[in-house]
Design an enzyme around this catalytic site. Sequence first.
Site, PDB file in Angstrom:
ATOM      1  N   ASP A  84      41.010 -20.465  57.865  1.00  0.00           N
ATOM      2  CA  ASP A  84      41.686 -20.656  59.141  1.00  0.00           C
ATOM      3  C   ASP A  84      40.949 -21.771  59.863  1.00  0.00           C
ATOM      4  OD1 ASP A  84      43.857 -19.852  60.835  1.00  0.00           O
ATOM      5  OD2 ASP A  84      42.368 -19.085  62.230  1.00  0.00           O
ATOM      6  N   PHE A 128      46.670 -32.516  64.645  1.00  0.00           N
ATOM      7  CA  PHE A 128      45.932 -33.250  65.657  1.00  0.00           C
ATOM      8  C   PHE A 128      45.127 -34.423  65.092  1.00  0.00           C
ATOM      9  CE2 PHE A 128      46.539 -29.093  67.711  1.00  0.00           C
ATOM     10  CZ  PHE A 128      47.025 -29.499  68.946  1.00  0.00           C
ATOM     11  N   ASP A 129      45.306 -34.760  63.836  1.00  0.00           N
ATOM     12  CA  ASP A 129      44.547 -35.851  63.221  1.00  0.00           C
ATOM     13  C   ASP A 129      44.646 -37.169  63.997  1.00  0.00           C
ATOM     14  OD1 ASP A 129      43.754 -34.096  61.289  1.00  0.00           O
ATOM     15  OD2 ASP A 129      44.838 -35.041  59.633  1.00  0.00           O
ATOM     16  N   PHE A 138      47.910 -35.021  59.542  1.00  0.00           N
ATOM     17  CA  PHE A 138      48.899 -34.114  60.131  1.00  0.00           C
ATOM     18  C   PHE A 138      48.273 -33.445  61.342  1.00  0.00           C
ATOM     19  CE2 PHE A 138      46.485 -31.868  56.915  1.00  0.00           C
ATOM     20  CZ  PHE A 138      46.122 -30.695  57.538  1.00  0.00           C
ATOM     21  N   HIS A 195      36.039 -30.693  57.810  1.00  0.00           N
ATOM     22  CA  HIS A 195      35.505 -29.384  58.171  1.00  0.00           C
ATOM     23  C   HIS A 195      35.756 -28.384  57.056  1.00  0.00           C
ATOM     24  CE1 HIS A 195      39.769 -28.699  59.624  1.00  0.00           C
ATOM     25  NE2 HIS A 195      39.646 -30.001  59.768  1.00  0.00           N
ATOM     26  N   ARG A 196      36.927 -28.467  56.408  1.00  0.00           N
ATOM     27  CA  ARG A 196      37.224 -27.564  55.292  1.00  0.00           C
ATOM     28  C   ARG A 196      36.270 -27.842  54.126  1.00  0.00           C
ATOM     29  NH1 ARG A 196      41.980 -28.539  55.107  1.00  0.00           N
ATOM     30  NH2 ARG A 196      42.689 -26.771  56.348  1.00  0.00           N
ATOM     31  N   LYS A 206      45.249 -28.273  49.827  1.00  0.00           N
ATOM     32  CA  LYS A 206      44.022 -27.510  50.061  1.00  0.00           C
ATOM     33  C   LYS A 206      43.394 -27.088  48.739  1.00  0.00           C
ATOM     34  CE  LYS A 206      45.163 -25.443  54.566  1.00  0.00           C
ATOM     35  NZ  LYS A 206      45.255 -24.137  55.296  1.00  0.00           N
TER      36      LYS A 206
END
Length: 219
Positions: free
Chosen positions: A61, A180-181, A178, A204-205, A11
């Site tokens: 989140d 639900f991908d 990872f 989305h991130r 991230k």
Amino acid sequence: MLNFVTTNPGKVREATAYLDDEVRQFDFDYPEVQADDLGTVAAEGARAAYRAAEGPVIVDDAGLFIDAFDGFPGPYSSYVEDTVGVERVWRMTEPEGDRAAAFKTVIAYCDGEDFAATPDPVDRAERRGQDLAADDRGAATTDEQVREGDASGETLPVKLFEGRVPGEIVSPRGEGGFGFDPVFEHDGTTFAEMSTEEKNAVSHRGRALSKFAEWYGER
């Protein structure tokens, strides 16, 4: 220096693409409140993390929102993945006929200062009235401590930025990613079939980070 509160170095690497070298990983196990929207969870985490870091922080989140289930699992995605499983979610969605879904991320920023209410909302926890006590910096580990409230009686403002990627639920495909991908398809390809670079380009991130980086650069 901006503290990204996460245990996932991936991230942070994604964030540096938008924030250059202004961000570093801050490993802090903040108390995660139970709420039906991502913003509340991220905002409370940011307030707790700011007290611990004593400096500006971002907390994210994320969740999978399935139209046929009125947005469920949403903020409870990790729990559903662990208890129900990814493939069962696909099998539950299939009979519904409506496979539309979206991945969403909310990034919450807190630095102890106030913000204008644009371009995205400022969460002052008016719905919950929660905050950390000023003399409990870094010590909050329970929901009770989060609810103690600021010694001044005020709530730390948090700036929220949302990113969203539309798609649909499909039978599992792909070996990467990872969570639900494998069952989330965007433009004909599941997230698990994408390379890290391809996924980051539409993630989305990443979309939330882009909004935040633009605002943060001006700030």
